[in-house]
Design an enzyme around this catalytic site. Sequence first.
Site, PDB file in Angstrom:
ATOM      1  N   ASP A 210      32.404  16.378  57.775  1.00  0.00           N
ATOM      2  CA  ASP A 210      33.476  16.748  58.697  1.00  0.00           C
ATOM      3  C   ASP A 210      34.710  15.886  58.465  1.00  0.00           C
ATOM      4  O   ASP A 210      34.606  14.677  58.229  1.00  0.00           O
ATOM      5  CB  ASP A 210      32.977  16.575  60.130  1.00  0.00           C
ATOM      6  CG  ASP A 210      34.032  16.938  61.154  1.00  0.00           C
ATOM      7  OD1 ASP A 210      34.345  18.131  61.268  1.00  0.00           O
ATOM      8  OD2 ASP A 210      34.546  16.025  61.831  1.00  0.00           O
ATOM      9  N   GLU A 260      34.903  19.033  54.167  1.00  0.00           N
ATOM     10  CA  GLU A 260      35.984  19.690  54.900  1.00  0.00           C
ATOM     11  C   GLU A 260      37.276  18.992  54.480  1.00  0.00           C
ATOM     12  O   GLU A 260      37.661  17.976  55.049  1.00  0.00           O
ATOM     13  CB  GLU A 260      35.770  19.584  56.407  1.00  0.00           C
ATOM     14  CG  GLU A 260      36.830  20.346  57.191  1.00  0.00           C
ATOM     15  CD  GLU A 260      36.765  20.102  58.688  1.00  0.00           C
ATOM     16  OE1 GLU A 260      37.176  20.996  59.447  1.00  0.00           O
ATOM     17  OE2 GLU A 260      36.322  19.013  59.107  1.00  0.00           O
TER      18      GLU A 260
END
Length: 533
Positions: A210, A260
């Site tokens: 993330d 990401e």
Amino acid sequence: MGQPRPARNQSAWWRSAVIYQVYVRSFADGDGDGTGDLAGVRARLPYLAELGVDALWFNPWYLSPLADGGYDVADYRTIDPAFGTLAEAEKLIAEARELGIRTLVDIVPNHVSDQHPWFRAALAGGPERELFHFRPGRGEHGELPPNDWPSQFAGSTEPVWTRLPDGDWYLHLFTPQQPDLNWAHPTVRREHEEILRFWFERGVAGVRIDSAALLAKDPDLPDFVEGRDPNPYVDRDELHDIYRSWRTVADAYDGVFVGEVWLPDSERFARYLRPDELHTAFNFSFLSCPWDADRLRTSIDETLAEHAPVGAPATWVLCNHDVTRTVTRYGRAETGFDFAAKAFGTPTDPALGTRRARAAALLSLALPGSVYLYQGEELGLPEVELPLDSIQDPMHSRSGGTDPGRDGCRVPLPWAADEPHAGFGGEPWLPQPDGWSAYAADRQTGDPGSMLSLYRAALRVRRTEPGFGDGAFGWLPAPEGVLAFTRTDGLLCVVNLTDAPVALPEHSRVLLHSGPLTDDGLLPPDTAAWLRA
């Protein structure tokens, strides 16, 4: 529980995989408390095997106060009790693997929950303060934040610093409940490498990272200046040493990373995909691209060009847990996606959006590389505009109520049309709208024209016919507004984004189409076809 499916190309399965994103809280409720859980996922593994996916990516399932949907992690080695137990997670990983389905977990390295033991000790004045970014304030009495960095929540004007009673401030690029870690500290690095080992040893095949470009911060924490290079908190060079260390851990377990990484500079983006760093990264350009032939072609070309220098496969995705659902987005006047443009009451044509979403499914699944499929996209679910008092996403509150937030794409799935709550389980944590049962999986299973039937057929063809997945790609001559390309073994894909039917290129047979052809064999508007030359 079903028959296992042999995986293709075991050594580099991730280069061509179809990976299904599971937002556990909204997938299936196994114990009837209204929250999706691991028991619900385990019960639906036969459905996922029949759908034909190669792997599951789970959004954070760790212990969390849920200030930001689980991305505020209090303990990376514990499953949140709302979802189940660590033993259940291990069973789920093993049972999925028996069906030929791998598991990826979500790691959130930029920040932790304010309930994490480290941060609680830091608040108590312990040496753990060095693991975060604590600073005195500016101004005569330290009453001003240490710098002026903007929030990472689109539309938010709230500061990224929170002041404590002792006068110090701490940094949080997201909510105050998500303090940023200090990645210059060796303890932070060691801990995350141990977290990776913990999950690889429990059988996961990969990790999604993330906010992968945010970890490293300029140690001086200077004010933000638009266009300054290097940026004080995005895409800093120190990140690459972190990910090279992580890659050493992953290689010991044959594990895979997907980052990401959302950067405008293609050369800097590609650095994360060098052979000793991340294996893949999400393709946000394609996800946010409008339903426009020229724009899509440009996005595809730029994506492939970004990945080519480092030999990494591209990834393709139409929607995720943060983005307006495809059926709704493609049914609007503005078909692209921009967090800053989200608004309540945007007019939508569901029939048009569904037709385009079906075509987009075949387009994405025919492109070279891997594909991510967000839960419910295979059911053609629309975005839900929730009652204001039901919205839980902090994006809504931190925007002053102007941003609808992300909960509209997180409404619990409909499984059985004639059961309470459309078969999800107990009364869902987010309300399902009227008519939700019309999208139920059991109702679509018997309908050859349903979105679920299309996805099942597409994944079956993709798995059994040559030419799909990672490999060669080339554009074919086509009329304006039409995308046509070839893959290996004579595989062709044609997508008509015009307002009139078009002729198909010469072919020996039609493998699949997203909607019926015209009586004279033409491809209608907003329709895609897979052909064999």
